[in-house]
Motif scaffolding. Structure first.
Motif, short mmCIF file in Angstrom:
data_model
loop_
_atom_site.label_atom_id
_atom_site.label_comp_id
_atom_site.label_asym_id
_atom_site.label_seq_id
_atom_site.Cartn_x
_atom_site.Cartn_y
_atom_site.Cartn_z
N GLU A 176 -0.39 -3.24 -5.42
CA GLU A 176 -1.49 -3.52 -4.50
C GLU A 176 -2.02 -4.94 -4.68
N MET B 43 -7.13 -5.06 -0.60
CA MET B 43 -6.02 -4.57 -1.43
C MET B 43 -6.21 -5.01 -2.88
N ALA C 143 2.44 1.72 -3.37
CA ALA C 143 1.51 2.28 -4.36
C ALA C 143 1.34 3.78 -4.17
N GLN D 58 4.17 2.24 9.65
CA GLN D 58 4.01 0.81 9.39
C GLN D 58 4.65 0.00 10.51
N GLU E 279 -8.92 -2.86 -4.38
CA GLU E 279 -8.41 -1.52 -4.66
C GLU E 279 -7.49 -1.51 -5.88
N SER E 280 -6.82 -2.62 -6.13
CA SER E 280 -5.92 -2.66 -7.29
C SER E 280 -6.67 -2.58 -8.60
N THR F 95 9.41 -1.36 4.69
CA THR F 95 8.48 -0.35 4.18
C THR F 95 9.22 0.92 3.78
N THR G 289 -2.31 3.94 4.99
CA THR G 289 -1.58 2.80 4.44
C THR G 289 -1.11 1.82 5.52
N ASP H 267 0.84 -1.20 0.00
CA ASP H 267 0.00 0.00 0.00
C ASP H 267 0.88 1.26 0.00
N LYS I 174 -4.94 9.88 -5.01
CA LYS I 174 -3.82 10.01 -4.08
C LYS I 174 -2.70 10.90 -4.63
N GLN J 70 1.47 0.79 -9.95
CA GLN J 70 0.69 1.01 -8.75
C GLN J 70 -0.31 -0.12 -8.49
N ASP K 288 -3.74 -1.77 7.94
CA ASP K 288 -3.58 -3.22 7.83
C ASP K 288 -2.49 -3.73 8.77
#
Length: 188
Positions: A164, A84, A19, A47, A87-88, A141, A112, A16, A95, A160, A115
């Motif tokens: 995801e 995810m 992306a 994260q 969303e992909s 991350t 982000t 995430d 964003k 992107q 999760d």
């Protein structure tokens, strides 16, 4: 949870942020390494912090859910992964914003890393060295986000949705593996 599993989980969680980092890189006319590092620091720090918060929530309620912990991990990781993947395919491009101010970055970092909060809850029910896990999640991350800004700046939004999608698949597979191990289908 083994070190390899934690690394794979960390990569999945970072997708995430990757992306969104691509989008941040897209919005930069010229690569700005200072801003790229700021972006990566926000994503890496949040994260890493969210699983700690989740871990403490999970350990607080461990005595209540010990018998169903594998189902909780499966449901949380599966739903995060499924979201995810969904969303992909959405193709939303809301964003894009080159700002790295505090308000913008905190909102993106929290969004982000939600999760990671849920994953932290599952850590409480699994045998995980939380310090190692949190350090790996943060470092991975950070690194992937820094790469994402560069990729976004260089190649556009080609990657992107794939990032995801890959992150979602990884999380679902890990959730399924945890469930199957606890049900005795195979040994980890």
């Amino acid at each position: 949870m083994s070190l390899i599993e934690i690394i794979v989980l960390s990569i999945g969680l970072a997708m995430d942020a990757f992306a969104v980092s691509i989008c941040k890189g897209l919005s930069m006319k010229k690569m700005n390494w200072k801003n790229a590092i700021i972006i990566a620091l926000y994503f890496g720090l949040f994260q890493a912090l969210m699983p700690v918060l989740g871990y403490f929530l999970g350990t607080t309620f461990e005595h209540i859910v010990t018998n169903i912990d594998h189902w909780i991990a499966f449901i949380l990781l599966g739903s995060i992964g499924g979201n995810m993947i969904k969303e992909s395919f959405d193709g939303e491009d809301d964003k894009k914003n080159d700002s790295v101010d505090f308000k913008t970055m905190v909102v993106l970092a929290i969004a982000t890393s939600i999760d990671a909060l849920a994953v932290g809850i599952t850590f409480a029910f699994l045998q995980v060295n939380i310090l190692v896990a949190v350090a790996l999640i943060g470092i991975i991350t950070f690194s992937i986000s820094l790469l994402g800004v560069k990729v976004g700046n260089r190649f556009g939004d080609k990657f992107q949705n794939k990032a995801e999608l890959a992150g979602g698949v990884i999380l679902i597979i890990l959730g399924l593996k945890i469930l199957l191990e606890h049900l005795g289908v195979f040994a980890g």
